[in-house]
Each structure stands twice: as C-alpha cells, then as structure tokens.
Design an enzyme around this catalytic site. Structure first.
Site, PDB file in Angstrom:
ATOM      1  N   GLU A 198       1.824  -4.503  23.300  1.00 19.86           N
ATOM      2  CA  GLU A 198       2.501  -3.252  23.702  1.00 19.86           C
ATOM      3  C   GLU A 198       1.929  -2.737  25.008  1.00 19.86           C
ATOM      4  O   GLU A 198       0.722  -2.811  25.215  1.00 19.86           O
ATOM      5  CB  GLU A 198       2.320  -2.200  22.598  1.00 19.86           C
ATOM      6  CG  GLU A 198       3.033  -2.613  21.325  1.00 19.86           C
ATOM      7  CD  GLU A 198       2.888  -1.602  20.190  1.00 19.86           C
ATOM      8  OE1 GLU A 198       2.408  -0.476  20.432  1.00 19.86           O
ATOM      9  OE2 GLU A 198       3.263  -1.956  19.072  1.00 19.86           O
ATOM     10  N   GLY A 216       0.853  -1.190   0.000  1.00 13.97           N
ATOM     11  CA  GLY A 216       0.000   0.000   0.000  1.00 13.97           C
ATOM     12  C   GLY A 216       0.886   1.237   0.000  1.00 13.97           C
ATOM     13  O   GLY A 216       2.047   1.193  -0.411  1.00 13.97           O
ATOM     14  N   ARG A 217       0.317   2.323   0.517  1.00 10.32           N
ATOM     15  CA  ARG A 217       1.053   3.607   0.468  1.00 10.32           C
ATOM     16  C   ARG A 217       2.395   3.526   1.183  1.00 10.32           C
ATOM     17  O   ARG A 217       3.414   3.976   0.671  1.00 10.32           O
ATOM     18  CB  ARG A 217       0.197   4.717   1.091  1.00 10.32           C
ATOM     19  CG  ARG A 217      -0.858   5.264   0.163  1.00 10.32           C
ATOM     20  CD  ARG A 217      -1.647   6.331   0.894  1.00 10.32           C
ATOM     21  NE  ARG A 217      -2.215   5.723   2.097  1.00 10.32           N
ATOM     22  CZ  ARG A 217      -3.484   5.349   2.209  1.00 10.32           C
ATOM     23  NH1 ARG A 217      -4.313   5.554   1.227  1.00 10.32           N
ATOM     24  NH2 ARG A 217      -3.916   4.774   3.307  1.00 10.32           N
ATOM     25  N   ILE A 218       2.408   2.957   2.404  1.00  5.09           N
ATOM     26  CA  ILE A 218       3.666   2.951   3.170  1.00  5.09           C
ATOM     27  C   ILE A 218       4.670   2.000   2.515  1.00  5.09           C
ATOM     28  O   ILE A 218       5.846   2.337   2.350  1.00  5.09           O
ATOM     29  CB  ILE A 218       3.416   2.587   4.652  1.00  5.09           C
ATOM     30  CG1 ILE A 218       2.473   3.619   5.289  1.00  5.09           C
ATOM     31  CG2 ILE A 218       4.737   2.512   5.430  1.00  5.09           C
ATOM     32  CD1 ILE A 218       2.032   3.298   6.715  1.00  5.09           C
ATOM     33  N   HIS A 229       7.416   1.941  19.082  1.00  4.56           N
ATOM     34  CA  HIS A 229       6.290   2.353  18.228  1.00  4.56           C
ATOM     35  C   HIS A 229       6.356   3.851  17.865  1.00  4.56           C
ATOM     36  O   HIS A 229       5.469   4.619  18.221  1.00  4.56           O
ATOM     37  CB  HIS A 229       4.946   2.022  18.915  1.00  4.56           C
ATOM     38  CG  HIS A 229       3.803   1.919  17.942  1.00  4.56           C
ATOM     39  ND1 HIS A 229       2.735   1.070  18.120  1.00  4.56           N
ATOM     40  CD2 HIS A 229       3.546   2.563  16.778  1.00  4.56           C
ATOM     41  CE1 HIS A 229       1.879   1.204  17.121  1.00  4.56           C
ATOM     42  NE2 HIS A 229       2.356   2.110  16.282  1.00  4.56           N
ATOM     43  N   THR A 232       7.111  -2.584  10.990  1.00  2.58           N
ATOM     44  CA  THR A 232       6.607  -1.295  11.486  1.00  2.58           C
ATOM     45  C   THR A 232       5.084  -1.236  11.342  1.00  2.58           C
ATOM     46  O   THR A 232       4.509  -0.151  11.387  1.00  2.58           O
ATOM     47  CB  THR A 232       7.216  -0.109  10.695  1.00  2.58           C
ATOM     48  OG1 THR A 232       7.011  -0.352   9.294  1.00  2.58           O
ATOM     49  CG2 THR A 232       8.692   0.069  10.974  1.00  2.58           C
ATOM     50  N   SER A 233       4.432  -2.396  11.147  1.00 10.02           N
ATOM     51  CA  SER A 233       2.978  -2.362  10.914  1.00 10.02           C
ATOM     52  C   SER A 233       2.225  -2.541  12.234  1.00 10.02           C
ATOM     53  O   SER A 233       1.968  -1.553  12.930  1.00 10.02           O
ATOM     54  CB  SER A 233       2.582  -3.404   9.874  1.00 10.02           C
ATOM     55  OG  SER A 233       2.829  -4.716  10.348  1.00 10.02           O
ATOM     56  N   ARG A 234       1.924  -3.773  12.584  1.00  5.78           N
ATOM     57  CA  ARG A 234       1.332  -4.076  13.887  1.00  5.78           C
ATOM     58  C   ARG A 234       2.018  -5.328  14.421  1.00  5.78           C
ATOM     59  O   ARG A 234       2.268  -6.270  13.665  1.00  5.78           O
ATOM     60  CB  ARG A 234      -0.178  -4.304  13.768  1.00  5.78           C
ATOM     61  CG  ARG A 234      -1.008  -3.033  13.616  1.00  5.78           C
ATOM     62  CD  ARG A 234      -1.035  -2.217  14.898  1.00  5.78           C
ATOM     63  NE  ARG A 234      -1.874  -1.031  14.804  1.00  5.78           N
ATOM     64  CZ  ARG A 234      -1.428   0.196  14.497  1.00  5.78           C
ATOM     65  NH1 ARG A 234      -0.148   0.389  14.251  1.00  5.78           N
ATOM     66  NH2 ARG A 234      -2.265   1.217  14.449  1.00  5.78           N
TER      67      ARG A 234
HETATM   68  C1  DGY Z   1      -0.724   4.245  13.046  1.00  4.66           C
HETATM   69  O1  DGY Z   1      -1.052   5.321  12.544  1.00  4.66           O
HETATM   70  O2  DGY Z   1      -1.356   3.203  12.817  1.00  4.66           O
HETATM   71  C2  DGY Z   1       0.462   4.256  13.946  1.00  4.66           C
HETATM   72  O3  DGY Z   1       0.920   2.970  14.178  1.00  4.66           O
HETATM   73  C3  DGY Z   1       0.143   4.940  15.253  1.00  4.66           C
HETATM   74  O4  DGY Z   1      -0.804   4.197  15.939  1.00  4.66           O
END
Ligand code: DGY
Length: 318
Positions: free
Chosen positions: A265, A154-156, A283, A234-236
């Site tokens: 977390e 996706g975008r990221i 995070h 860096t997602s979840r």
């Molecule tokens: C998001 O925007 O999903 C970041 O992880 C901050 O919660």
C-alpha cells in the site's frame, strides 16, 4: 517535565484530548518518511503509531532510552517488531474490539458490491455508456442463500458471520484452532482450508498477517476455488498473493474479488487496476467516524496508562 509523546499522524481530536498531560508532537496527515520518523521520534517516551509506520528496532533505538510504549492505532500490529520492543522493555499495544462491526460492514459491502458488479455498473453509468436496461445486463451471482467461507474466525470474522446469517447464508469457517462456542452460536461449520476453498461461494479473509499467513491464498489456493466464487480481503494485503489473484481474475478462474488491502500500500498491482471484476477500496475497513474516534481514544489511553505506570487495556502478547 511532562513525558514526550510522538503521534505519527493526525488522529481524531478525541484521542489527542486523552494525551493533554503530555508534551505531544503530532506529525501530519500523510505518513512520515523513514528519515523524518527516525528524527521525530528522538527522546519520545511514547509513540502513537498507525499501520503505515514500520516500528522496528532502528526506530526504537532512535527514540532512545526514554521509550516505554508504542501504542499502535490499529488492531493489526504486523508493522511493529514486537520482539525488538520486548528486548528493549517497550510495551506494545493495539486496538482490538472497537472496530469489529465497522470492518465487518466493509467486508460485507465488498461482498455485495463485487457479486452484484456495482463498481462495473457505476463506471459504465458515469462514462455515459448505460444505454438501456437489459435482461442480461450486469448479472452476477446471488448472495443470499449461498455458502460463505470465513478464513480467520476471530472477532471480525464472527461479526461477518452474523451479517451472513441475515442473508440466509451457510457459514463455513477455517481458523488455526476451532471456535466451538462461536460455531454453536452462529451455526457455523469448521472445515480445513482446502475444503473451505473448494466448497464456498464467497471467501472472506480475516486472519492477521504473520509469517504463517503470508500468501496464505496463492495460485494453488485460488485454483481450488469455484469458477463462480468471489474472494474478499479486508485483513492485510500480503495474506493474498496479489499477482496470482490478478492472473486468476483475468483468466476467469474465479468470478471476482473485493479488496480493501494490498501487498504494498498504497501501490496496487497494475494487473488488478485493469480488471472489471474486482472492487478496490483504499483500506477503509475501520473508517467510520465513531470507530476512528474509538481507535484513537483506546490507543491514547493505552499509551497514557503505560506512561503513568499502569497496565494498558489492550497490550499485545510478545
Ligand atoms: C487495523 O486496525 O488493523 C486497520 O486495518 C487499520 O490499520
């Protein structure tokens, strides 16, 4: 009487200014406890929440009939029960599009820091253990010219691919559906997940957390990766099985990992805390001054729009 709005955490001023016309209660810097949230939400027409609050049917019912919108200040909205919201006629919004570059910076930062053993080196130096420059000291793999596998295009994910191009990397990607335009623009190659894991030198995760992506990367997937490979998330947190990752890192099944997110977390699997070959960030993917302003403003604008009877800019699909 102005509508009552609950802001669950202290957010940048720029966001609060958008809410001037409402009767706003801001909780505090730390996440509210569950009971505190259930009490504070009573009578709110709008809630501006963050990823640390579980916004489920119970919270919505505690808000009561007046509740019309939950504006989550995050692109991820796995903390909001969208089905429960829809059943209650509550609009849910998130903050896509304003944090892509900032989060991609952190993914790339982790990728570089992990490959080049920055955390380990800094710990050594600060502990007074750096005695000399060494021809074989703290060597890690080159990043430039290697193969980067992006899971979730996706975008990221695409912003990460643009950075990788600057490092002369080959970009491979896996996504639920092919992104042919982005493929052409970024000269990226589509692979199925197994192939990507077997081929990539670096794997960076950018999928949302859903039932389908929970533990998408577990023991089997980690075994597919090369022994010299690096994993970045860096997602979840729950997209990666943290216990399996700690084991894979300890056993040298993969070279290293860079993490910004965790399964529970702010807890971090104790096995990870003991390892040198993992870089752990708290995070901070979207934590630039400019981006947190943009997120707060977009969340507040979404909330205000719904309370004023207008369409929000970035609603979440039910
Ligand atoms: C998001 O925007 O999903 C970041 O992880 C901050 O919660």
């Amino acid at each position: 009487m102005p509508d009552r709005v609950l802001v669950t955490r202290e957010i940048p001023e720029a966001g609060l200014r958008v809410l001037d016309a409402f009767d706003v209660t801001v909780l505090h810097e730390r996440p509210p406890g569950r009971d505190e949230l259930l009490e504070a939400v009573g009578g709110a027409s709008g809630v501006l929440s963050t990823a640390t609050e579980t916004m489920d049917g119970e919270v919505m019912d505690a808000a009561g009939e007046a509740l019309r919108v939950i504006a989550n200040m995050a692109v991820g909205y796995d903390n909001v029960d969208v089905v429960a919201a829809t059943e209650r006629g509550v609009v849910v919004t998130n903050t896509p599009g304003v944090l892509d570059e900032t989060t991609a910076d952190v993914a790339f930062m982790l990728l570089l820091a992990t490959a080049r053993r920055l955390g380990e080196g800094e710990r050594l130096l600060r502990a007074g253990g750096w005695e000399w420059w060494g021809p074989k000291q703290l060597m890690g793999p080159d990043v430039w010219g290697k193969k980067l596998g992006i899971v979730g295009f996706g975008r990221i994910g695409q912003s990460v691919a643009r950075r990788a191009k600057g490092f002369g990397m080959d970009v491979l990607y896996h996504n639920r559906s092919r992104r042919e335009e982005a493929e052409r623009e970024l000269a990226a190659s589509y692979l199925d997940l197994d192939e990507l894991l077997e081929t990539a030198d670096f794997v960076s995760i950018h999928t949302p957390l859903t039932d389908d992506t929970h533990h998408l990367i577990g023991e089997t997937e980690l075994r597919r990766m090369k022994p010299e490979a690096v994993l970045v998330n860096t997602s979840r947190g729950p997209v990666v099985d943290e216990a399996a990752l700690a084991e894979a890192l300890a056993d040298g099944q993969i070279f290293a990992a860079g993490l910004d997110v965790y399964e529970d977390e702010p807890e971090v699997h104790p096995g990870l805390l003991e390892l040198e070959n993992v870089v752990l960030a708290p995070h901070i993917g979207s934590a630039s001054v400019e981006t947190r302003d943009r997120m707060a403003v977009l969340a507040a604008e979404n909330l205000a729009a719904v309370l004023c009877g207008e369409d929000p800019k970035t609603p979440v699909d039910a």
